[in-house]
Design a protein around this motif. Structure first.
Motif, PDB file in Angstrom:
ATOM      1  N   ALA A  92       0.818  -1.216   0.000  1.00  0.00           N
ATOM      2  CA  ALA A  92       0.000   0.000   0.000  1.00  0.00           C
ATOM      3  C   ALA A  92       0.849   1.262   0.000  1.00  0.00           C
ATOM      4  O   ALA A  92       0.477   2.278  -0.601  1.00  0.00           O
ATOM      5  CB  ALA A  92      -0.941   0.002   1.201  1.00  0.00           C
ATOM      6  N   ASN A  95       1.761   3.703  -2.928  1.00  0.00           N
ATOM      7  CA  ASN A  95       0.875   4.779  -3.375  1.00  0.00           C
ATOM      8  C   ASN A  95       0.280   5.610  -2.244  1.00  0.00           C
ATOM      9  O   ASN A  95      -0.462   6.558  -2.516  1.00  0.00           O
ATOM     10  CB  ASN A  95      -0.273   4.185  -4.208  1.00  0.00           C
ATOM     11  CG  ASN A  95       0.201   3.608  -5.520  1.00  0.00           C
ATOM     12  OD1 ASN A  95       0.705   4.321  -6.381  1.00  0.00           O
ATOM     13  ND2 ASN A  95       0.067   2.297  -5.670  1.00  0.00           N
ATOM     14  N   THR A 158      -7.428   5.672  -8.717  1.00  0.00           N
ATOM     15  CA  THR A 158      -7.555   4.215  -8.656  1.00  0.00           C
ATOM     16  C   THR A 158      -6.430   3.568  -7.863  1.00  0.00           C
ATOM     17  O   THR A 158      -6.665   2.649  -7.071  1.00  0.00           O
ATOM     18  CB  THR A 158      -7.591   3.619 -10.075  1.00  0.00           C
ATOM     19  OG1 THR A 158      -8.665   4.212 -10.806  1.00  0.00           O
ATOM     20  CG2 THR A 158      -7.795   2.109 -10.026  1.00  0.00           C
ATOM     21  N   ALA A 159      -5.202   4.039  -8.076  1.00  0.00           N
ATOM     22  CA  ALA A 159      -4.053   3.456  -7.375  1.00  0.00           C
ATOM     23  C   ALA A 159      -4.160   3.699  -5.870  1.00  0.00           C
ATOM     24  O   ALA A 159      -3.897   2.797  -5.060  1.00  0.00           O
ATOM     25  CB  ALA A 159      -2.755   4.043  -7.916  1.00  0.00           C
ATOM     26  N   GLN A 160      -4.548   4.908  -5.465  1.00  0.00           N
ATOM     27  CA  GLN A 160      -4.671   5.211  -4.044  1.00  0.00           C
ATOM     28  C   GLN A 160      -5.850   4.472  -3.416  1.00  0.00           C
ATOM     29  O   GLN A 160      -5.754   3.997  -2.281  1.00  0.00           O
ATOM     30  CB  GLN A 160      -4.820   6.719  -3.839  1.00  0.00           C
ATOM     31  CG  GLN A 160      -3.535   7.495  -4.088  1.00  0.00           C
ATOM     32  CD  GLN A 160      -3.650   8.938  -3.627  1.00  0.00           C
ATOM     33  OE1 GLN A 160      -4.700   9.561  -3.730  1.00  0.00           O
ATOM     34  NE2 GLN A 160      -2.553   9.475  -3.100  1.00  0.00           N
ATOM     35  N   SER A 162      -7.056   1.581  -4.386  1.00  0.00           N
ATOM     36  CA  SER A 162      -6.633   0.176  -4.254  1.00  0.00           C
ATOM     37  C   SER A 162      -5.707   0.008  -3.056  1.00  0.00           C
ATOM     38  O   SER A 162      -5.834  -0.956  -2.290  1.00  0.00           O
ATOM     39  CB  SER A 162      -5.933  -0.280  -5.531  1.00  0.00           C
ATOM     40  OG  SER A 162      -6.796  -0.211  -6.639  1.00  0.00           O
ATOM     41  N   ALA A 163      -4.767   0.947  -2.885  1.00  0.00           N
ATOM     42  CA  ALA A 163      -3.841   0.877  -1.754  1.00  0.00           C
ATOM     43  C   ALA A 163      -4.590   0.995  -0.433  1.00  0.00           C
ATOM     44  O   ALA A 163      -4.288   0.281   0.532  1.00  0.00           O
ATOM     45  CB  ALA A 163      -2.793   1.983  -1.871  1.00  0.00           C
ATOM     46  N   LEU A 165      -7.732   0.138   0.177  1.00  0.00           N
ATOM     47  CA  LEU A 165      -8.477  -1.103   0.417  1.00  0.00           C
ATOM     48  C   LEU A 165      -7.548  -2.233   0.848  1.00  0.00           C
ATOM     49  O   LEU A 165      -7.878  -3.019   1.747  1.00  0.00           O
ATOM     50  CB  LEU A 165      -9.249  -1.497  -0.849  1.00  0.00           C
ATOM     51  CG  LEU A 165     -10.371  -0.531  -1.258  1.00  0.00           C
ATOM     52  CD1 LEU A 165     -10.986  -0.971  -2.586  1.00  0.00           C
ATOM     53  CD2 LEU A 165     -11.435  -0.441  -0.174  1.00  0.00           C
ATOM     54  N   VAL A 166      -6.370  -2.321   0.231  1.00  0.00           N
ATOM     55  CA  VAL A 166      -5.390  -3.341   0.639  1.00  0.00           C
ATOM     56  C   VAL A 166      -4.938  -3.098   2.070  1.00  0.00           C
ATOM     57  O   VAL A 166      -4.779  -4.043   2.865  1.00  0.00           O
ATOM     58  CB  VAL A 166      -4.182  -3.338  -0.325  1.00  0.00           C
ATOM     59  CG1 VAL A 166      -3.021  -4.156   0.258  1.00  0.00           C
ATOM     60  CG2 VAL A 166      -4.585  -3.901  -1.679  1.00  0.00           C
TER      61      VAL A 166
END
Length: 318
Positions: A92, A95, A158-160, A162-163, A165-166
């Motif tokens: 994570a 990002n 989108t990248a942030q 996703s990070a 949520l991970v």
């Protein structure tokens, strides 16, 4: 660890401060390490080396490897706490700013209450605990929505997203691993079991890094000095010195007092991220953190009142 001999009066405080500062600084070290090292490869190297060093030290002291039951339990705990938990944080932080990651992880005890089924009746019969849960999670939502622009975070990125949520999954896995370890005690020294957790997670992460192609893509001569420094710091200080300091101070201080390190870590992470890592630091960071930690304090009020430490606070060991 033998605590019968007289210790210098300053040593417990020094060990406590080491835990507060070192574990708070690991978020920044991770951010440096993953700049030019793939995150799964980086964290796999971290725990494989640290686990090997700790296991070797244990064997040199005359300790013996435990039986199959302990090996299996250690591997499962290592998978939940380190493979998914720490591996997720490292992924994570490619990002997300390290200070923001530390604040989100500070909500860990809230997930612990939700997953600790054996104490649901006690927890959810308390208005204070329920309010603490709602307040703590509201702090996370507030931070990434209202405070988004000020902390350089956007749910539309989108990248942030996703990070983020991970990172939530990683925090949930830490809580699940803590409960699993607490509910399934097995024989063996603490140091041996932790070394096996590190080794199992580290080797698993190295395998995962092979499967996703990290080893074929990485150019070792392009790995920066700051990434190598971050990795070495995580191995020596984050996984070894910090943990040994934690075990020592836990043996000489009340557990509830030691557990307060979890409230200091995110503050250290935010300040270090700002002043060393040039990360954004705003009022919204501290408003969000204050809301989350107030919720955590309400949730943990019974444990601290009885002089115990929440199992979740003890989970952040490496």
């Amino acid at each position: 660890m033998n605590t019968d001999t007289k210790q210098p009066a300053w040593l417990p405080m020094a060990a406590y401060l080491a835990v507060c500062i070192i574990w708070g600084s690991t978020y920044l070290a991770i951010s440096f390490a993953v700049k030019t090292l793939p995150p799964l490869l980086m964290v796999g190297l971290r725990f494989t080396v640290a686990g090997s060093l700790l296991l070797g030290w244990c064997l040199l002291r005359g300790e013996r490897l435990p039986g199959a039951k302990t090996l299996i339990q250690s591997a499962i705990t290592g998978f939940l706490l380190l493979f998914i938990g720490n591996g997720g944080v490292s992924w994570a932080e490619v990002n997300l700013a390290s200070g923001l990651a530390a604040i989100i992880v500070a909500a860990l005890p809230l997930w612990m209450v939700l997953f600790d089924k054996t104490h649901w009746q006690e927890s959810f019969s308390s208005a204070k605990v329920i309010f603490g849960l709602l307040l703590g999670f509201a702090g996370v939502v507030f931070l990434v929505t209202v405070g988004g622009d000020a902390i350089h975070f956007s749910l539309r990125n989108t990248a942030q997203l996703s990070a983020f949520l991970v990172l939530i999954v990683a925090t949930m896995s830490w809580a699940a691993g803590s409960i699993y370890s607490k509910r399934n005690p097995v024989p063996g020294s603490t140091f041996i079991k932790v070394s096996l957790q590190m080794l199992s997670a580290g080797l698993g992460l190295l395998l995962a890094s092979v499967l996703v192609g990290d080893w074929s893509r990485i150019s070792w001569h392009n790995v920066s000095n700051s990434s190598w420094t971050g990795l070495v710091y995580l191995i020596i200080f984050g996984s070894l010195v910090g943990y040994l300091s934690y075990i020592y101070v836990l043996s000489v201080w009340p557990a509830a007092r030691v557990g307060t390190y979890a409230y200091v870590n995110p503050v250290v992470a935010v300040f270090l991220g700002a002043f060393i890592g040039s990360e954004p630091m705003s009022l919204w960071h501290f408003v969000g953190l204050a809301i989350i930690l107030t919720g955590v304090m309400l949730v943990n009020s019974k444990q601290f009142g009885k002089g115990r430490i929440s199992p979740t606070l003890a989970a952040r060991k490496t």
